[in-house]
Design a protein around this motif. Structure first.
Motif, PDB file in Angstrom:
ATOM      1  N   ASP A   1      33.501  16.575  10.674  1.00 16.95           N
ATOM      2  CA  ASP A   1      34.673  15.912  11.266  1.00 16.95           C
ATOM      3  C   ASP A   1      35.917  16.106  10.386  1.00 16.95           C
ATOM      4  O   ASP A   1      36.665  15.168  10.113  1.00 16.95           O
ATOM      5  N   LEU A   2      36.114  17.355   9.942  1.00 20.06           N
ATOM      6  CA  LEU A   2      37.271  17.697   9.125  1.00 20.06           C
ATOM      7  C   LEU A   2      38.053  18.821   9.804  1.00 20.06           C
ATOM      8  O   LEU A   2      37.564  19.474  10.719  1.00 20.06           O
ATOM      9  N   SER A   3      39.259  19.052   9.324  1.00 21.81           N
ATOM     10  CA  SER A   3      40.098  20.114   9.854  1.00 21.81           C
ATOM     11  C   SER A   3      40.595  20.991   8.711  1.00 21.81           C
ATOM     12  O   SER A   3      40.458  20.637   7.526  1.00 21.81           O
ATOM     13  N   ALA A   4      41.178  22.128   9.065  1.00 22.35           N
ATOM     14  CA  ALA A   4      41.735  23.011   8.046  1.00 22.35           C
ATOM     15  C   ALA A   4      42.884  22.337   7.303  1.00 22.35           C
ATOM     16  O   ALA A   4      43.080  22.558   6.101  1.00 22.35           O
ATOM     17  N   ALA A   5      43.634  21.490   8.012  1.00 20.84           N
ATOM     18  CA  ALA A   5      44.727  20.768   7.351  1.00 20.84           C
ATOM     19  C   ALA A   5      44.194  19.802   6.299  1.00 20.84           C
ATOM     20  O   ALA A   5      44.810  19.619   5.238  1.00 20.84           O
TER      21      ALA A   5
ATOM     22  N   GLY B   1      35.492  25.034  -5.681  1.00 23.65           N
ATOM     23  CA  GLY B   1      34.393  24.568  -4.851  1.00 23.65           C
ATOM     24  C   GLY B   1      34.071  23.101  -5.040  1.00 23.65           C
ATOM     25  O   GLY B   1      33.543  22.450  -4.127  1.00 23.65           O
ATOM     26  N   ASP B   2      34.386  22.529  -6.209  1.00 20.48           N
ATOM     27  CA  ASP B   2      34.101  21.115  -6.479  1.00 20.48           C
ATOM     28  C   ASP B   2      35.195  20.171  -5.983  1.00 20.48           C
ATOM     29  O   ASP B   2      35.114  18.953  -6.221  1.00 20.48           O
ATOM     30  N   ILE B   3      36.225  20.705  -5.318  1.00 17.28           N
ATOM     31  CA  ILE B   3      37.268  19.832  -4.765  1.00 17.28           C
ATOM     32  C   ILE B   3      36.653  18.922  -3.708  1.00 17.28           C
ATOM     33  O   ILE B   3      35.936  19.372  -2.808  1.00 17.28           O
ATOM     34  N   ILE B   4      36.908  17.650  -3.804  1.00 14.75           N
ATOM     35  CA  ILE B   4      36.337  16.651  -2.886  1.00 14.75           C
ATOM     36  C   ILE B   4      37.231  16.526  -1.651  1.00 14.75           C
ATOM     37  O   ILE B   4      38.420  16.221  -1.762  1.00 14.75           O
ATOM     38  N   LEU B   5      36.662  16.812  -0.508  1.00 16.03           N
ATOM     39  CA  LEU B   5      37.388  16.669   0.739  1.00 16.03           C
ATOM     40  C   LEU B   5      37.300  15.256   1.302  1.00 16.03           C
ATOM     41  O   LEU B   5      38.258  14.763   1.911  1.00 16.03           O
ATOM     42  N   ARG B   6      36.137  14.604   1.084  1.00 15.16           N
ATOM     43  CA  ARG B   6      35.975  13.241   1.604  1.00 15.16           C
ATOM     44  C   ARG B   6      34.886  12.539   0.815  1.00 15.16           C
ATOM     45  O   ARG B   6      33.867  13.148   0.468  1.00 15.16           O
ATOM     46  N   ALA B   7      35.121  11.296   0.494  1.00 17.62           N
ATOM     47  CA  ALA B   7      34.128  10.452  -0.171  1.00 17.62           C
ATOM     48  C   ALA B   7      33.574   9.466   0.854  1.00 17.62           C
ATOM     49  O   ALA B   7      34.322   8.678   1.441  1.00 17.62           O
TER      50      ALA B   7
ATOM     51  N   PRO C   1      34.687  27.141  10.481  1.00 16.79           N
ATOM     52  CA  PRO C   1      35.093  26.135  11.473  1.00 16.79           C
ATOM     53  C   PRO C   1      33.928  25.285  11.978  1.00 16.79           C
ATOM     54  O   PRO C   1      34.115  24.094  12.277  1.00 16.79           O
ATOM     55  N   ASP C   2      32.727  25.855  12.068  1.00 13.21           N
ATOM     56  CA  ASP C   2      31.587  25.074  12.538  1.00 13.21           C
ATOM     57  C   ASP C   2      31.226  23.975  11.541  1.00 13.21           C
ATOM     58  O   ASP C   2      30.932  22.832  11.926  1.00 13.21           O
ATOM     59  N   LYS C   3      31.238  24.311  10.258  1.00 15.03           N
ATOM     60  CA  LYS C   3      30.936  23.298   9.246  1.00 15.03           C
ATOM     61  C   LYS C   3      32.025  22.232   9.178  1.00 15.03           C
ATOM     62  O   LYS C   3      31.744  21.041   8.984  1.00 15.03           O
ATOM     63  N   LEU C   4      33.274  22.640   9.341  1.00 17.80           N
ATOM     64  CA  LEU C   4      34.362  21.660   9.360  1.00 17.80           C
ATOM     65  C   LEU C   4      34.186  20.693  10.524  1.00 17.80           C
ATOM     66  O   LEU C   4      34.360  19.467  10.378  1.00 17.80           O
TER      67      LEU C   4
END
Length: 363
Positions: A197-201, A247-253, A190-193
């Motif tokens: 500025d990301l969420s679990a969703a 692990g290589d899934i991109i959450l944000r570009a 949660p700290d890294k998220l």
């Protein structure tokens, strides 16, 4: 009456022989269930809400389904259980003589009314409706002589190779695994998220969007350009199978070309789908599943089919893995039949002795 049979010994012998033959023919038609079929039929509903507590499962799944079950024909009562591992079980009991197939269809129809109000994760995982007795027919377990083959590996072996063939056997109402198979575990920080500025969703949506099976089509398929001489099917990458791929899934570009990947905010590993069960026998880790009998099924025949199927599957087990049955209710049935046969033989001997005593003639 005694004088009648004493004066007519041949007639008495004929009656005794007919009774013996009738008893011999009837023994093969004796019921082979542990209990006579006087218990009301039952239908079970099983649902799963991964990660939810027992209270959340009760409010969002169990109670929603229960509200739609009151209109089922011949329903006496139902009882439900909401567990802390995110599973819910509802057992419906019907009046004696109710057709379990019709009851299961009606329950399925009522369940379809409740599905729009259930959480999306519950519907995606699937809700099963099965007609089966509550009692276990037998429990089948696997153990390994190799210490590196732990409980989770044995559970995965059952889930992948054994459970489906067993459930397809005639007479098997349900097969319940005491554990779960392998799954890709993603432990979010949660700290890294928060730092990104990301969420679990956001992470969940990225995994669902990028871990997909795509139908890529074909090259040169009709309608094709003039002169097209061949057609080739395109094979695309399938779903991810390793922790590195997840692990290589991109959450944000980011605009500067950098990326935030799943491994930057989570720890990813291959583990068990759930950790709510830990089964041991004599201190040794094992994996097992219980078999429930369908209504009106022959317990002895079903148990024999299960054993034959397990012997067949044994050939494909890893070295050192064997199966056994720590619990088998058919032992009581076999003993009961054996006692009936013994009682019948005793009755034949006693009848012979009584006739011999009264007639005083062995011939």
């Amino acid at each position: 009456m005694p004088r009648f049979f004493i004066d007519r010994p041949i007639f008495a012998w004929v009656l005794a022989i007919l009774i013996t033959l009738a008893g011999t023919a009837a023994i093969f038609q004796l019921p082979v269930s542990a209990y006579p079929p006087i218990a009301p039929p039952q239908v079970g509903i099983n649902a799963s809400y991964p990660g939810a507590s027992a209270e959340v499962v009760e409010k969002t799944v169990t109670s929603v389904i229960e509200q739609q079950l009151t209109g089922v024909d011949n329903l006496i009562y139902f009882d439900s259980t909401s567990r802390s591992n995110g599973t819910a079980q509802i057992t419906l009991t019907f009046l004696g003589g109710t057709d379990p197939d019709i009851a299961a269809v009606q329950v399925q129809n009522r369940l379809s009314i409740a599905e729009p109000r259930l959480p999306r994760e519950v519907v995606q995982n699937g809700i099963t409706v099965a007609k089966a007795n509550n009692d276990f027919l037998m429990v089948v377990a696997l153990k390994s002589a190799d210490p590196s083959f732990d409980t989770y590996a044995l559970n995965n072996l059952i889930s992948a190779q054994i459970l489906d063939p067993i459930q397809r056997l005639p007479g098997v109402g349900d097969a319940r695994l005491f554990g779960a198979g392998y799954a890709m575990r993603i432990w979010l920080d949660p700290d890294k998220l928060r730092g990104y500025d990301l969420s679990a969703a956001d992470a969940l949506e990225a995994v669902r969007a990028q871990n997909v099976q795509v139908a890529a089509g074909a090259i040169g398929a009709e309608p094709a350009l003039p002169g097209q001489g061949f057609t080739a099917s395109v094979s695309s990458a399938s779903r991810f199978t390793s922790a590195a791929q997840f692990g290589d899934i991109i959450l944000r570009a980011n605009p500067d070309g950098s990326h935030v990947r799943l491994k930057d905010v989570a720890r990813i590993e291959l583990g068990a789908e759930t950790y709510g069960h830990d089964v041991h026998i004599d201190g040794e880790p094992i994996a097992g599943f219980a078999i429930q009998l369908s209504p009106d099924a022959n317990a002895l025949q079903v148990a024999a089919k299960v054993r034959a199927k397990m012997d067949e599957a044994q050939r494909y087990f890893p070295p050192g893995v064997t199966w056994f049955t720590p619990y088998d209710s058919t032992q009581f049935i076999r003993i009961s039949i054996k006692e009936v046969v013994f009682t019948l033989l005793e009755a034949v001997v006693l009848v012979f002795l009584v006739i011999l005593l009264f007639l005083q003639n062995l011939r």
